[in-house]
Design an enzyme around this catalytic site. Sequence first.
Site, PDB file in Angstrom:
ATOM      1  N   THR A 106     -14.975  36.729 -32.671  1.00 14.96           N
ATOM      2  CA  THR A 106     -15.778  36.526 -31.467  1.00 14.96           C
ATOM      3  C   THR A 106     -17.128  36.083 -31.997  1.00 14.96           C
ATOM      4  O   THR A 106     -17.567  36.583 -33.048  1.00 14.96           O
ATOM      5  CB  THR A 106     -15.907  37.815 -30.622  1.00 14.96           C
ATOM      6  OG1 THR A 106     -16.549  38.816 -31.401  1.00 14.96           O
ATOM      7  CG2 THR A 106     -14.546  38.346 -30.175  1.00 14.96           C
ATOM      8  N   HIS A 107     -17.738  35.141 -31.321  1.00 10.81           N
ATOM      9  CA  HIS A 107     -18.996  34.527 -31.813  1.00 10.81           C
ATOM     10  C   HIS A 107     -18.796  33.930 -33.203  1.00 10.81           C
ATOM     11  O   HIS A 107     -19.737  33.866 -33.979  1.00 10.81           O
ATOM     12  CB  HIS A 107     -20.146  35.536 -31.835  1.00 10.81           C
ATOM     13  CG  HIS A 107     -20.214  36.391 -30.610  1.00 10.81           C
ATOM     14  ND1 HIS A 107     -20.903  36.027 -29.478  1.00 10.81           N
ATOM     15  CD2 HIS A 107     -19.620  37.576 -30.317  1.00 10.81           C
ATOM     16  CE1 HIS A 107     -20.754  36.964 -28.547  1.00 10.81           C
ATOM     17  NE2 HIS A 107     -19.977  37.905 -29.031  1.00 10.81           N
ATOM     18  N   LYS A 127      -4.230   3.789 -11.830  1.00  4.65           N
ATOM     19  CA  LYS A 127      -3.117   3.781 -12.789  1.00  4.65           C
ATOM     20  C   LYS A 127      -3.601   3.782 -14.226  1.00  4.65           C
ATOM     21  O   LYS A 127      -3.049   4.477 -15.076  1.00  4.65           O
ATOM     22  CB  LYS A 127      -2.225   2.576 -12.510  1.00  4.65           C
ATOM     23  CG  LYS A 127      -1.376   2.796 -11.257  1.00  4.65           C
ATOM     24  CD  LYS A 127      -0.510   1.620 -10.908  1.00  4.65           C
ATOM     25  CE  LYS A 127      -1.248   0.544 -10.169  1.00  4.65           C
ATOM     26  NZ  LYS A 127      -1.984   1.017  -8.976  1.00  4.65           N
ATOM     27  N   TYR A 184      -6.443   2.425   2.533  1.00  2.37           N
ATOM     28  CA  TYR A 184      -6.265   1.812   1.210  1.00  2.37           C
ATOM     29  C   TYR A 184      -7.443   0.895   0.888  1.00  2.37           C
ATOM     30  O   TYR A 184      -7.924   0.155   1.746  1.00  2.37           O
ATOM     31  CB  TYR A 184      -4.962   0.992   1.159  1.00  2.37           C
ATOM     32  CG  TYR A 184      -4.813   0.269  -0.167  1.00  2.37           C
ATOM     33  CD1 TYR A 184      -4.303   0.928  -1.275  1.00  2.37           C
ATOM     34  CD2 TYR A 184      -5.252  -1.046  -0.328  1.00  2.37           C
ATOM     35  CE1 TYR A 184      -4.215   0.294  -2.511  1.00  2.37           C
ATOM     36  CE2 TYR A 184      -5.160  -1.692  -1.558  1.00  2.37           C
ATOM     37  CZ  TYR A 184      -4.644  -1.011  -2.645  1.00  2.37           C
ATOM     38  OH  TYR A 184      -4.567  -1.634  -3.860  1.00  2.37           O
ATOM     39  N   ASN A 233      -6.720  15.244 -45.787  1.00  4.66           N
ATOM     40  CA  ASN A 233      -7.440  15.452 -44.518  1.00  4.66           C
ATOM     41  C   ASN A 233      -6.501  15.782 -43.360  1.00  4.66           C
ATOM     42  O   ASN A 233      -5.401  15.245 -43.289  1.00  4.66           O
ATOM     43  CB  ASN A 233      -8.243  14.191 -44.171  1.00  4.66           C
ATOM     44  CG  ASN A 233      -9.426  13.991 -45.101  1.00  4.66           C
ATOM     45  OD1 ASN A 233      -9.988  14.966 -45.597  1.00  4.66           O
ATOM     46  ND2 ASN A 233      -9.790  12.741 -45.341  1.00  4.66           N
ATOM     47  N   GLN A 248      -6.257   0.532  -7.173  1.00  4.19           N
ATOM     48  CA  GLN A 248      -5.434  -0.045  -8.235  1.00  4.19           C
ATOM     49  C   GLN A 248      -5.824   0.534  -9.606  1.00  4.19           C
ATOM     50  O   GLN A 248      -5.008   0.604 -10.517  1.00  4.19           O
ATOM     51  CB  GLN A 248      -5.619  -1.574  -8.238  1.00  4.19           C
ATOM     52  CG  GLN A 248      -4.846  -2.295  -9.318  1.00  4.19           C
ATOM     53  CD  GLN A 248      -4.748  -3.798  -9.037  1.00  4.19           C
ATOM     54  OE1 GLN A 248      -4.007  -4.208  -8.154  1.00  4.19           O
ATOM     55  NE2 GLN A 248      -5.494  -4.592  -9.756  1.00  4.19           N
ATOM     56  N   GLU A 298      -7.997  16.253 -35.979  1.00  2.00           N
ATOM     57  CA  GLU A 298      -9.289  15.667 -35.578  1.00  2.00           C
ATOM     58  C   GLU A 298      -9.117  14.652 -34.460  1.00  2.00           C
ATOM     59  O   GLU A 298      -9.920  14.580 -33.531  1.00  2.00           O
ATOM     60  CB  GLU A 298      -9.953  14.998 -36.783  1.00  2.00           C
ATOM     61  CG  GLU A 298     -10.345  15.981 -37.874  1.00  2.00           C
ATOM     62  CD  GLU A 298     -10.633  15.245 -39.176  1.00  2.00           C
ATOM     63  OE1 GLU A 298     -11.700  14.646 -39.264  1.00  2.00           O
ATOM     64  OE2 GLU A 298      -9.778  15.265 -40.084  1.00  2.00           O
ATOM     65  N   ASN A 315       0.824  -1.217   0.000  1.00  2.00           N
ATOM     66  CA  ASN A 315       0.000   0.000   0.000  1.00  2.00           C
ATOM     67  C   ASN A 315       0.857   1.267   0.000  1.00  2.00           C
ATOM     68  O   ASN A 315       0.596   2.204  -0.759  1.00  2.00           O
ATOM     69  CB  ASN A 315      -0.947   0.002   1.196  1.00  2.00           C
ATOM     70  CG  ASN A 315      -1.917  -1.168   1.160  1.00  2.00           C
ATOM     71  OD1 ASN A 315      -1.950  -1.895   0.169  1.00  2.00           O
ATOM     72  ND2 ASN A 315      -2.693  -1.356   2.214  1.00  2.00           N
TER      73      ASN A 315
HETATM   74  N1  ARG Z   1      -1.507  -3.492  -7.194  1.00  2.00           N
HETATM   75  C1  ARG Z   1      -1.960  -2.826  -6.015  1.00  2.00           C
HETATM   76  C2  ARG Z   1      -2.398  -1.375  -6.392  1.00  2.00           C
HETATM   77  O1  ARG Z   1      -2.055  -0.958  -7.429  1.00  2.00           O
HETATM   78  C3  ARG Z   1      -0.865  -2.741  -5.040  1.00  2.00           C
HETATM   79  C4  ARG Z   1      -1.338  -2.646  -3.635  1.00  2.00           C
HETATM   80  C5  ARG Z   1      -2.016  -3.901  -3.234  1.00  2.00           C
HETATM   81  N2  ARG Z   1      -2.365  -3.852  -1.864  1.00  2.00           N
HETATM   82  C6  ARG Z   1      -3.165  -4.822  -1.321  1.00  2.00           C
HETATM   83  N3  ARG Z   1      -3.419  -4.654  -0.082  1.00  2.00           N
HETATM   84  N4  ARG Z   1      -3.654  -5.774  -2.036  1.00  2.00           N
HETATM   85  O2  ARG Z   1      -3.085  -0.725  -5.664  1.00  2.00           O
END
Ligand code: ARG
Length: 436
Positions: free
Chosen positions: A151-152, A321, A313, A281, A318, A286, A106
């Site tokens: 403008t507009h 990401k 946590y 194009n 997770q 775009e 964590n």
């Molecule tokens: N892959 C997990 C994340 O990105 C890592 C932390 C996992 N922690 C746990 N208590 N399972 O958050």
Amino acid sequence: MTLWGGRFDGEMSDVTRQFTGDVSDRRLLTVDIEGSIAHVTMLGETGIIETGEAETLVAGLRQILEGADSFVFEESDEDVHTAVERRLGELVGEVAGKLHTGRSRNDQVALDLRLYLRGAADERSGQLRHWIETLVTLAEGTADVIVPTYTHLQQAQVTSFGNHLLAYAWMAVRDVGRFSDCASRLNESPLGAGASAGSTLPLDRNMVAEALGMLGPIPNTLDAVGSRDFVSEYIFCCAQAMVHLSRLAEELTLWASREFGWMTPGDSVSTGSSALPHKRNPDIAELVRGRAAGVIGDTQAILTLQKALPLSYNRDLQEDKRAVFHADDTLGRCLDAMTALLEDSGFEFPTPGSDTAALPLAETLVTRGVPFREAHHVVGRLVHRLESAGRSLGEADYDDLRAIDKRFEGDDLAALEMRARPIDDQIAALRTMFGD
Ligand code: ARG
């Protein structure tokens, strides 16, 4: 390999493993190892583990770091942290079991993401600087080219094309500033927070933070493992920069139309049509406009992810990401593509409509003490009268002016000549900030 086998009798099912595992975090490999090296070094220096053990672990981690490009993940690796610990075990044996002393995934993942985004902010800023340079160079070459402002979406006044481009350069300057603010705020170390409330071991949190070039440890452990406002902020930086690019992309797309006819994308940045032989194009523009939508969506996703999460946590985190990597990657690619598009496009500009001189003409009366509201009305009547006769403001002569208002003088016709304000001061300021 799971890290928690002792607590269970049975095996985890494939469904569970596949559902809970994460492969999107593999790009955290090098920062994960850097964090581990700092952590293990501290464990050795504080005597929590033997110095020799720490040295063995650091040597193993360095070996993994050196081979990071060809690191082989296994299907059984739940995430990047597990993968590194597994590999370390293969390299140095049982002592690898000491790597995770006083640490949890964590606080580890919260650190990794901070280190990663610190580097990414730097990269995005570098690209934005290049983008600014491209805009400034093009602006310099078009500082005398008169275009209408809108403008507009109606022609308003005149300016130089260079000035129009510099508006985007200043937006990008603020984008750089935002990334740098964000990077300075996220540059604190969560390590030592453990799973949520620290450890009974005498960890030296300051030492780790310092080794990683961070401002210090995050004081509150629940905050350290449970907060992701730094991720929200980073995604916002991306989204705002994308929105800036998207506004220009919209303009480029219009400019590349026959109706505008301001821009011709070069061959290297044009796309054709499978059906229409004549097409050239502006797909880059775009797609930038289209991809901004996804990054705006990432801001929604990251905020919604956190809004009802109890401390500290939760595995939901997770998912942060995917959102941030998507936002960051998209911005990176769009900056490269837009830079290329501007660098290889031709520009050509029709003369703005002469109505754009209405305000300068009204201001000639203002310099003679006529209240602006009245001068506005006078020129409005002039435009109306000329228009009724099928003429434009640019065709007005001295008699037309005098017929409307006796306070007009001969020189006032000069106000109808289109002139743009110089932009050298802006260019100088931008070059001082971002020039080589
Ligand atoms: N892959 C997990 C994340 O990105 C890592 C932390 C996992 N922690 C746990 N208590 N399972 O958050």
